[in-house]
Motif scaffolding. Structure first.
Motif, PDB file in Angstrom:
ATOM      1  N   ARG B  12     -14.331 -34.292 -20.935  1.00  0.00           N
ATOM      2  CA  ARG B  12     -15.462 -34.957 -20.271  1.00  0.00           C
ATOM      3  C   ARG B  12     -15.497 -36.443 -20.629  1.00  0.00           C
ATOM      4  O   ARG B  12     -16.437 -36.907 -21.275  1.00  0.00           O
ATOM      5  CB  ARG B  12     -16.769 -34.291 -20.688  1.00  0.00           C
ATOM      6  CG  ARG B  12     -16.809 -32.817 -20.366  1.00  0.00           C
ATOM      7  CD  ARG B  12     -18.153 -32.208 -20.721  1.00  0.00           C
ATOM      8  NE  ARG B  12     -18.108 -30.779 -20.511  1.00  0.00           N
ATOM      9  CZ  ARG B  12     -17.717 -29.900 -21.437  1.00  0.00           C
ATOM     10  NH1 ARG B  12     -17.362 -30.324 -22.641  1.00  0.00           N
ATOM     11  NH2 ARG B  12     -17.690 -28.614 -21.170  1.00  0.00           N
ATOM     12  N   GLU B 279     -20.400 -24.217 -18.798  1.00  0.00           N
ATOM     13  CA  GLU B 279     -19.017 -24.306 -18.308  1.00  0.00           C
ATOM     14  C   GLU B 279     -18.029 -23.711 -19.293  1.00  0.00           C
ATOM     15  O   GLU B 279     -17.024 -23.119 -18.916  1.00  0.00           O
ATOM     16  CB  GLU B 279     -18.649 -25.778 -18.076  1.00  0.00           C
ATOM     17  CG  GLU B 279     -19.179 -26.347 -16.792  1.00  0.00           C
ATOM     18  CD  GLU B 279     -18.810 -27.809 -16.653  1.00  0.00           C
ATOM     19  OE1 GLU B 279     -17.982 -28.288 -17.440  1.00  0.00           O
ATOM     20  OE2 GLU B 279     -19.368 -28.464 -15.768  1.00  0.00           O
ATOM     21  N   THR B 662     -22.284 -34.252 -12.709  1.00  0.00           N
ATOM     22  CA  THR B 662     -22.292 -32.921 -13.310  1.00  0.00           C
ATOM     23  C   THR B 662     -22.596 -31.869 -12.264  1.00  0.00           C
ATOM     24  O   THR B 662     -21.999 -30.789 -12.252  1.00  0.00           O
ATOM     25  CB  THR B 662     -23.350 -32.870 -14.441  1.00  0.00           C
ATOM     26  OG1 THR B 662     -23.090 -33.941 -15.337  1.00  0.00           O
ATOM     27  CG2 THR B 662     -23.294 -31.556 -15.178  1.00  0.00           C
ATOM     28  N   VAL B 665     -19.489 -31.307 -10.243  1.00  0.00           N
ATOM     29  CA  VAL B 665     -18.496 -30.521 -10.983  1.00  0.00           C
ATOM     30  C   VAL B 665     -18.939 -29.058 -11.048  1.00  0.00           C
ATOM     31  O   VAL B 665     -18.154 -28.137 -10.819  1.00  0.00           O
ATOM     32  CB  VAL B 665     -18.321 -31.102 -12.405  1.00  0.00           C
ATOM     33  CG1 VAL B 665     -17.514 -30.165 -13.270  1.00  0.00           C
ATOM     34  CG2 VAL B 665     -17.659 -32.473 -12.320  1.00  0.00           C
ATOM     35  N   ARG B 666     -20.230 -28.867 -11.351  1.00  0.00           N
ATOM     36  CA  ARG B 666     -20.730 -27.513 -11.516  1.00  0.00           C
ATOM     37  C   ARG B 666     -20.726 -26.750 -10.188  1.00  0.00           C
ATOM     38  O   ARG B 666     -20.562 -25.542 -10.160  1.00  0.00           O
ATOM     39  CB  ARG B 666     -22.146 -27.567 -12.079  1.00  0.00           C
ATOM     40  CG  ARG B 666     -22.565 -26.280 -12.719  1.00  0.00           C
ATOM     41  CD  ARG B 666     -23.821 -26.443 -13.511  1.00  0.00           C
ATOM     42  NE  ARG B 666     -24.909 -26.997 -12.713  1.00  0.00           N
ATOM     43  CZ  ARG B 666     -26.138 -27.174 -13.179  1.00  0.00           C
ATOM     44  NH1 ARG B 666     -26.407 -26.874 -14.422  1.00  0.00           N
ATOM     45  NH2 ARG B 666     -27.087 -27.666 -12.426  1.00  0.00           N
ATOM     46  N   ARG B 668     -18.612 -27.174  -7.798  1.00  0.00           N
ATOM     47  CA  ARG B 668     -17.299 -27.361  -7.182  1.00  0.00           C
ATOM     48  C   ARG B 668     -16.916 -26.146  -6.318  1.00  0.00           C
ATOM     49  O   ARG B 668     -16.463 -26.276  -5.198  1.00  0.00           O
ATOM     50  CB  ARG B 668     -16.274 -27.573  -8.296  1.00  0.00           C
ATOM     51  CG  ARG B 668     -14.969 -28.095  -7.836  1.00  0.00           C
ATOM     52  CD  ARG B 668     -14.059 -28.364  -9.026  1.00  0.00           C
ATOM     53  NE  ARG B 668     -12.781 -28.819  -8.549  1.00  0.00           N
ATOM     54  CZ  ARG B 668     -12.511 -30.056  -8.230  1.00  0.00           C
ATOM     55  NH1 ARG B 668     -13.446 -30.973  -8.368  1.00  0.00           N
ATOM     56  NH2 ARG B 668     -11.332 -30.401  -7.774  1.00  0.00           N
ATOM     57  N   ARG B 757     -16.156 -37.853  -4.928  1.00  0.00           N
ATOM     58  CA  ARG B 757     -15.325 -36.867  -5.622  1.00  0.00           C
ATOM     59  C   ARG B 757     -15.165 -35.587  -4.800  1.00  0.00           C
ATOM     60  O   ARG B 757     -14.231 -34.832  -5.018  1.00  0.00           O
ATOM     61  CB  ARG B 757     -15.992 -36.463  -6.931  1.00  0.00           C
ATOM     62  CG  ARG B 757     -15.889 -37.442  -8.043  1.00  0.00           C
ATOM     63  CD  ARG B 757     -16.440 -36.759  -9.258  1.00  0.00           C
ATOM     64  NE  ARG B 757     -16.431 -37.619 -10.432  1.00  0.00           N
ATOM     65  CZ  ARG B 757     -16.663 -37.169 -11.641  1.00  0.00           C
ATOM     66  NH1 ARG B 757     -16.890 -35.887 -11.839  1.00  0.00           N
ATOM     67  NH2 ARG B 757     -16.653 -37.981 -12.664  1.00  0.00           N
TER      68      ARG B 757
END
Lengths: 266, 769
Positions: B12, B279, B662, B665-666, B668, B757
């Motif tokens: 990270r 995660e 975040t 990413v979480r 995704r 992203r």
């Protein structure tokens, strides 16, 4: 009964209304400088209204083919035409629009959005193609009725569902936009035998209503629900069996499939 | 554990860098704020001790009997030391910082040895100069003067021109803010000095056991020996209050903002830790299965964040020493005393330790939940991640389009994440609204600045010649084009328990444009008085109490009818009617006429000088002069505003960026599924923005409202020490809305940037994982 290139040609010759056509479809992955040819010059035609099953050993390229056909991935070489539209050169966003308009998906892992209710999981996809919420809702209700999910079930969240119920929601979601083709990737792979049979029954009923289905499976009994088995090996079509002449009810179709697969070394 | 820390940092990097920046900002602000709160005050006290600064000073004119002031003080048992420094006094006008400054000027012998209140030369030129003069160091810091420059003191009768030979540090007479500036003449300059506008005067410096003792001693001496009030006085308390005012505001705001940053960092970090744990739950299960203890795993997490905080805060504290010289320069201009910023390792270690401790404890607390999680459950990815029970905004019925509906649904369901955004944005918006509001209310317009800091103030002062009737002159001046109101006024010195205060006197204070009274009312009768808040506080008086005034002929009682706000005389002032002042001093007559003017004040002044030259001695643009006096204080405000605004931007960037990144990413996998089902990148990015921006907007709204509502009370709290109690600062709607829109726009941009992203999320990769 061994099926090689000859039956493929025979099969092609019988297609009057193709919904998917591939020409020299190839897919190559590069990993750490090594190139892996997963699909090799593959020619395939899928007839509208058919139920095509793709089988093959692990690594044969089944899922890669399914996702190339559905616009989830782009071929390295060759063409893919769906509903007379060549999607080979589409951008990611154009492919996304193509998928929402032409494709439905049923995944092995189901992939329901866990923050959305059952109804919202379906509505979210339905509203991609229509702004008429009432019409989408009506269509969703019809499909839920078809798969046997009650009004109470529709208000639940995915975490509250059994595997079979979740996959039925997946099927409703896959059908909500009246796709040209419903793509199913191992739809019974994570279900017990009872739920698996229920899901296959549903797919059969959907197909009987005229829906084109392309399904990847490892399971012979699942494959026997289809009208055609395309067998892949090392990225090429090793066999292609037309099952339409075999009856489903008395197990004849399953036996034909087993024989076909045995002949290919399954 | 080291390997786990390395892995956390590698996995990270964005979070680590963001935490590093937050710790860095907190370190910068905390160190500057704490040094201002501690070392600056210590430096002032140390300088005063080194210069043997007197506890109180009084400047007396050479009227009959003035010598007894010194002799009485010398005999006073409470007085430890008395020193009299002879000189010359006049009201002068001089250029200062690009404006004209009207001030009392005290000219002294620079070569005369001084024990009490020694001055230190900070820089000096050896180049021979015509009429050399030593001026306060503030002239170099904020007056736009350099060594060798000419400086002209314009008096009622002419001008005196010197050349600056040296800048000196001086406690009591070193800055325009205190109303008296001292000019030292070296060599034969003092002996040869003569100017008809300058009157002989003596600066009497008193050292006693403490400041009240010195102040009381001066009061006794001037009352007994010198019936007419002294020209000017100041004691150590007022000196420190004036010198430390900006430092106090600086440190209060910076420390408060550092606390906001720490609070934001804590909120964000808690969110990041929970996310990181969620995660990594499988990895944690594997580690525990391999024999790692839960304590060790928690320790590695805590150590990772603590390590980042140690580095960030240490770098921040170090970087603060880059900013401190600028702050020191501003404060030097205000106090006349150079502040040499010291390296304070204890403060530094304290800040780093406190920040790291907070972070470490938080990380340990967040990880403590792991202890209750069985290893087998952790290996399976933990318990159910969500326990959704009801569906807000059902898509079948909501009126929102799809992407906004999905975004808002996500925001409602992931309420903890939304709360982090709301809190973060609310805190920084509050800080920004307050900072901008304070900056604009202090600097927005000269009128507003004067109204806030000084209260009632005329535009132009006309000093009448001896023998001229001020009332008659006022009537004639009222007919001058541009003059809207003219009335006799006086700012007379009154002794109150040994301390001089300024008594603003006019026949009818109700003619004032700005009523300085914040509680009660202005005096209407000759037995009524209004006192400034610090005076009333010092004397323990409230409305309805009796105040005993005294200008040398005995105490006269007045009823306190109101309390006034304003920094005039550092809050040492009162208001009387002309008839009321006559009860104190039967020989009182007005020497000044106050004018309210519209349009060009310079033109009016020129006009008055040409038409009433025989009747007036000086005509002064009071507002311009006061603004120059205030300029050294006001110069700190834009720096403060820019500092807070800059850090606000950084915190919004980091806070929103971290939370949204975040979230991306979480989520995704969810976004991958959506792409597979036909959602385009733009639709998902729009959904992400709608998941974040409503929370940002709510936070901005809350922060803006709280900032707007608390602006006046907070400014009042910051300025109450110098007598400013009436703060009618109403934040401008455009500013509040502007800040909110800027924060929301910035957050939107950050979200847009972070959402890029999403392009990297492939539907195919999802289904083939």
């Amino acid at each position: 009964m061994l099926h090689t290139a000859a039956p493929i040609a025979e099969h092609h010759a019988t297609v009057d209304d193709p919904v998917i056509v591939t020409e020299k479809l190839s897919k190559t992955f590069s990993t750490g400088g090594t190139q892996q040819h997963v699909l090799k010059n593959l020619d395939l035609t899928v007839e509208r209204g058919s139920f095509t099953v793709i089988m093959g050993p692990s690594g044969a390229g089944k899922s890669t083919l399914l996702y190339a056909l559905s616009g989830m991935d782009r071929p390295s070489l060759g063409r893919v035409t769906v509903d007379d539209v060549d999607i080979s050169g589409f951008s990611e966003d154009r492919l996304a629009r193509f998928r929402r308009d032409h494709c439905g998906f049923v995944f092995q892992q189901i992939y329901l959005l866990d923050a959305l209710s059952v109804m919202d999981n379906v509505m979210a996809v339905g509203l991609l193609t229509s702004r008429d919420k009432a019409a989408v809702r009506t269509r969703a209700d019809e499909l839920f009725d078809l798969v046997g999910l009650s009004a109470q079930d529709r208000r639940k969240f995915p975490s509250m569902l059994s595997g079979g119920e979740a996959q039925r929601v997946g099927i409703v979601r896959g059908l909500i936009n009246n796709p040209a083709v419903l793509f199913a990737d191992e739809p019974t792979g994570q279900l017990n035998s009872e739920y698996g049979r229920l899901v296959l029954d549903l797919l059969s009923r959907v197909h009987e209503s005229g829906q084109t289905i392309v399904m990847v499976t490892h399971d012979v009994k699942s494959a026997a629900r289809g009208e055609r088995i395309v067998y892949l090996r090392d990225g090429s079509i090793a066999g292609d069996l037309d099952l339409r002449s075999h009856s489903v009810d008395d197990g004849e179709r399953t036996r034909a499939a087993v024989g076909f697969l045995a002949g290919l070394g399954w | 554990m080291g390997l786990l820390i390395k892995r956390d940092l590698r996995k990270r990097p964005g979070q680590a860098i963001s935490m590093l920046l937050l710790a860095l900002i907190a370190g910068v602000l905390a160190n500057v704020g704490l040094l201002l709160a501690t070392d600056y005050a210590h430096n002032l006290a140390a300088k005063q001790a080194a210069w043997n600064a007197p506890q109180a000073v009084v400047l007396v004119g050479h009227l009959p009997g003035w010598e007894t002031v010194v002799s009485d003080l010398t005999r006073d048992s409470a007085v430890r030391q008395v020193e009299a420094q002879p000189g010359w006094l006049a009201r002068v006008t001089l250029a200062y910082g690009g404006n004209d400054l009207s001030t009392l000027a005290f000219v002294y012998d620079a070569d005369s040895p001084v024990d009490l209140g020694r001055r230190t030369i900070t820089s000096r030129t050896e180049v021979p100069l015509d009429r050399p003069v030593w001026v306060p160091a503030a002239f170099g810091a904020s007056g736009n003067y350099a060594l060798g420059d000419p400086i002209t003191l314009t008096t009622a009768t002419g001008a005196v021109r010197f050349h600056i030979q040296a800048f000196v540090e001086d406690t009591y007479t070193g800055t325009p803010g205190f109303g008296l500036l001292a000019f030292g003449l070296p060599g034969k300059g003092f002996a040869d000095f003569t100017d008809s506008s300058f009157a002989p005067a003596t600066m009497v410096k008193v050292a006693a056991a403490d400041i009240p003792a010195a102040t009381d001693a001066i009061g006794r001496a001037t009352k007994q020996s010198f019936p007419v009030a002294s020209y000017w006085d100041l004691n150590g308390d007022l000196l420190t209050a004036g010198a430390a005012m900006s430092a106090g505001i600086f440190s209060t705001v910076l420390i408060a903002f550092a606390l906001v940053i720490v609070a934001v960092a804590v909120v964000i970090m808690r969110f990041l830790l929970r996310t990181a744990l969620a995660e990594d739950i499988t990895i944690i299960g594997v580690l525990r299965a391999c024999g790692h203890t839960t304590g060790g795993i928690i320790a590695s997490l805590a150590a990772t964040f603590a390590l980042v905080t140690v580095v960030g805060s240490a770098v921040g504290v170090a970087l603060s020493y880059v900013a401190l010289p600028t702050v020191a320069r501003v404060l030097t201009a205000q106090s006349g005393v150079t502040w040499q910023v010291i390296f304070a390792p204890v403060t530094m270690l304290g800040i780093v330790g406190a920040l790291t401790g907070v972070v470490g404890l938080l990380a340990a607390a967040s990880g403590a939940a792991l202890r209750r999680l069985p290893t087998a459950v952790a290996l399976r990815g933990g318990g159910a991640p969500h326990t959704y029970r009801s569906s807000q905004l059902p898509l079948a019925t909501t009126r929102l389009p799809l992407a906004p509906a999905l975004g808002v649904k996500a925001a409602l369901q992931q309420w903890r994440q939304s709360l982090v955004l709301v809190l973060t944005i609310a805190m920084v918006t509050f800080a920004a609204v307050f900072s901008l509001g304070m900056t604009s209310s202090l600097l927005g317009s000269p009128d507003a600045t004067i109204r806030l800091l000084v209260g009632e103030l005329e535009d132009v002062d006309v000093t009448v010649h001896a023998g001229v009737d001020a009332h008659q002159l006022a009537t004639r001046l009222a007919s001058v084009p541009g003059v809207t109101t003219a009335f006799p006024t006086s700012a007379a010195g009154v002794s109150v328990r040994g301390t001089n205060m300024i008594m603003l006197v006019t026949d009818d204070p109700s003619v004032w444009r700005d009523d300085p009274v914040y509680e009660g009312r202005l005096p209407r009768h000759d037995n009524e008085v209004v006192l400034a808040a610090p005076v009333a506080s010092r004397l323990g008086l409230r409305i309805g109490d009796t105040w005993q005034g005294d200008v040398g002929s005995g105490e006269v009682p007045f009823l306190v009818t109101g309390l006034a706000s304003g920094a005039r005389g550092m809050g040492q002032f009162g208001v009387l009617t002309g008839a009321g002042y006559l009860r104190l001093d039967a020989g009182f007559h007005y020497e000044t006429v106050a004018l309210y003017v519209t349009g060009d004040r310079d033109a009016v002044i020129t006009d008055i000088k040409s038409r009433f030259g025989d009747d007036v001695t000086t005509v002064t643009d009071v507002r311009a002069s006061v603004l120059v006096e205030l300029s050294s204080y006001l110069s700190a405000v834009p720096i403060l505003g820019a500092t807070v605004a800059g850090f606000t931007v950084v915190v919004v960037l980091l806070g929103v960026g971290l939370v949204v990144a975040t979230m991306v990413v979480r989520s995704r996998r969810q976004f991958g599924v959506q792409k597979a089902l036909g959602f385009t990148h733009r639709e998902i990015a729009r959904q992400v923005r709608w998941a974040a921006v409503p929370s940002v907007a709510l936070g901005a709204l809350v922060g803006a409202v709280v900032g707007a509502l608390t602006l006046a009370p907070l400014i009042r709290a910051l300025l109450s020490g110098i007598g400013i109690m009436k703060v009618n600062v109403v934040p401008e709607l455009a500013q509040v809305v502007g800040v909110s829109v800027a924060v929301i726009s910035l957050a939107w941009l950050v979200t847009w940037f972070v959402a890029r992203r999403l392009r990297g999320i492939s539907a195919y990769a999802l289904v083939t994982e």
